[in-house]
Design a protein around this motif. Sequence first.
Motif, PDB file in Angstrom:
ATOM      1  N   MET A 160     -56.423  41.623 -23.294  1.00 34.25           N
ATOM      2  CA  MET A 160     -55.249  40.780 -23.438  1.00 34.25           C
ATOM      3  C   MET A 160     -54.402  41.203 -24.629  1.00 34.25           C
ATOM      4  O   MET A 160     -53.196  41.279 -24.518  1.00 34.25           O
ATOM      5  CB  MET A 160     -55.707  39.325 -23.563  1.00 34.25           C
ATOM      6  N   ASN A 161     -55.031  41.453 -25.767  1.00 33.30           N
ATOM      7  CA  ASN A 161     -54.278  41.841 -26.964  1.00 33.30           C
ATOM      8  C   ASN A 161     -53.583  43.181 -26.789  1.00 33.30           C
ATOM      9  O   ASN A 161     -52.487  43.375 -27.290  1.00 33.30           O
ATOM     10  CB  ASN A 161     -55.200  41.882 -28.184  1.00 33.30           C
ATOM     11  N   LYS A 162     -54.233  44.116 -26.089  1.00 31.12           N
ATOM     12  CA  LYS A 162     -53.614  45.426 -25.863  1.00 31.12           C
ATOM     13  C   LYS A 162     -52.369  45.301 -24.986  1.00 31.12           C
ATOM     14  O   LYS A 162     -51.393  45.999 -25.183  1.00 31.12           O
ATOM     15  CB  LYS A 162     -54.608  46.386 -25.231  1.00 31.12           C
ATOM     16  N   LYS A 163     -52.416  44.388 -24.011  1.00 28.18           N
ATOM     17  CA  LYS A 163     -51.252  44.177 -23.146  1.00 28.18           C
ATOM     18  C   LYS A 163     -50.089  43.593 -23.936  1.00 28.18           C
ATOM     19  O   LYS A 163     -48.944  43.989 -23.742  1.00 28.18           O
ATOM     20  CB  LYS A 163     -51.621  43.254 -21.982  1.00 28.18           C
ATOM     21  N   ILE A 164     -50.358  42.662 -24.822  1.00 25.82           N
ATOM     22  CA  ILE A 164     -49.303  42.048 -25.643  1.00 25.82           C
ATOM     23  C   ILE A 164     -48.676  43.085 -26.561  1.00 25.82           C
ATOM     24  O   ILE A 164     -47.451  43.163 -26.678  1.00 25.82           O
ATOM     25  CB  ILE A 164     -49.857  40.854 -26.446  1.00 25.82           C
ATOM     26  N   LYS A 215     -48.618  46.289 -26.090  1.00 29.20           N
ATOM     27  CA  LYS A 215     -47.869  47.235 -25.257  1.00 29.20           C
ATOM     28  C   LYS A 215     -46.516  46.653 -24.846  1.00 29.20           C
ATOM     29  O   LYS A 215     -45.497  47.344 -24.875  1.00 29.20           O
ATOM     30  CB  LYS A 215     -48.691  47.592 -24.025  1.00 29.20           C
ATOM     31  N   VAL A 216     -46.476  45.390 -24.463  1.00 31.53           N
ATOM     32  CA  VAL A 216     -45.223  44.734 -24.070  1.00 31.53           C
ATOM     33  C   VAL A 216     -44.261  44.670 -25.255  1.00 31.53           C
ATOM     34  O   VAL A 216     -43.073  44.990 -25.131  1.00 31.53           O
ATOM     35  CB  VAL A 216     -45.494  43.322 -23.498  1.00 31.53           C
ATOM     36  N   ASN A 256     -42.901  48.107 -25.957  1.00 33.84           N
ATOM     37  CA  ASN A 256     -41.883  48.488 -24.974  1.00 33.84           C
ATOM     38  C   ASN A 256     -40.560  47.780 -25.238  1.00 33.84           C
ATOM     39  O   ASN A 256     -39.489  48.376 -25.090  1.00 33.84           O
ATOM     40  CB  ASN A 256     -42.368  48.188 -23.555  1.00 33.84           C
TER      41      ASN A 256
END
Length: 109
Positions: A1-5, A7-8, A11
């Motif tokens: 979850m933290n990696k997705k945040i 990354k977003v 970006n």
Amino acid sequence: MNKKIVKVIGNIILIIFMLWIILVIVDCYRINNYESKPLITIATKEYENVRQIEDNGNMIEIGEEGIIYTGLGYVKKCYRKWQGTRELKHWGYSLVLFGFITIGGMEEN
């Protein structure tokens, strides 16, 4: 979850930076082609610096005149320099991002 945040957010920051670079390029293009007011230019300032020096008993006038465009994170300086007579001019420009990153410049006789 933290990696997705992360990354977003990364970006989003990258997209904002790319849009800013595009606006700076468009502003510089509009300034170079004397279009209407640039898009993200905050202020413009005209200036003229003239001084005289002595060369073997003769006084020679050396000068520079131009416009400084200050935008969101960039400064573009367009100028003309002369020595002796104002009819014999050469011109140039410089572009600086964030006050210390020189992107480009040119001086032509």
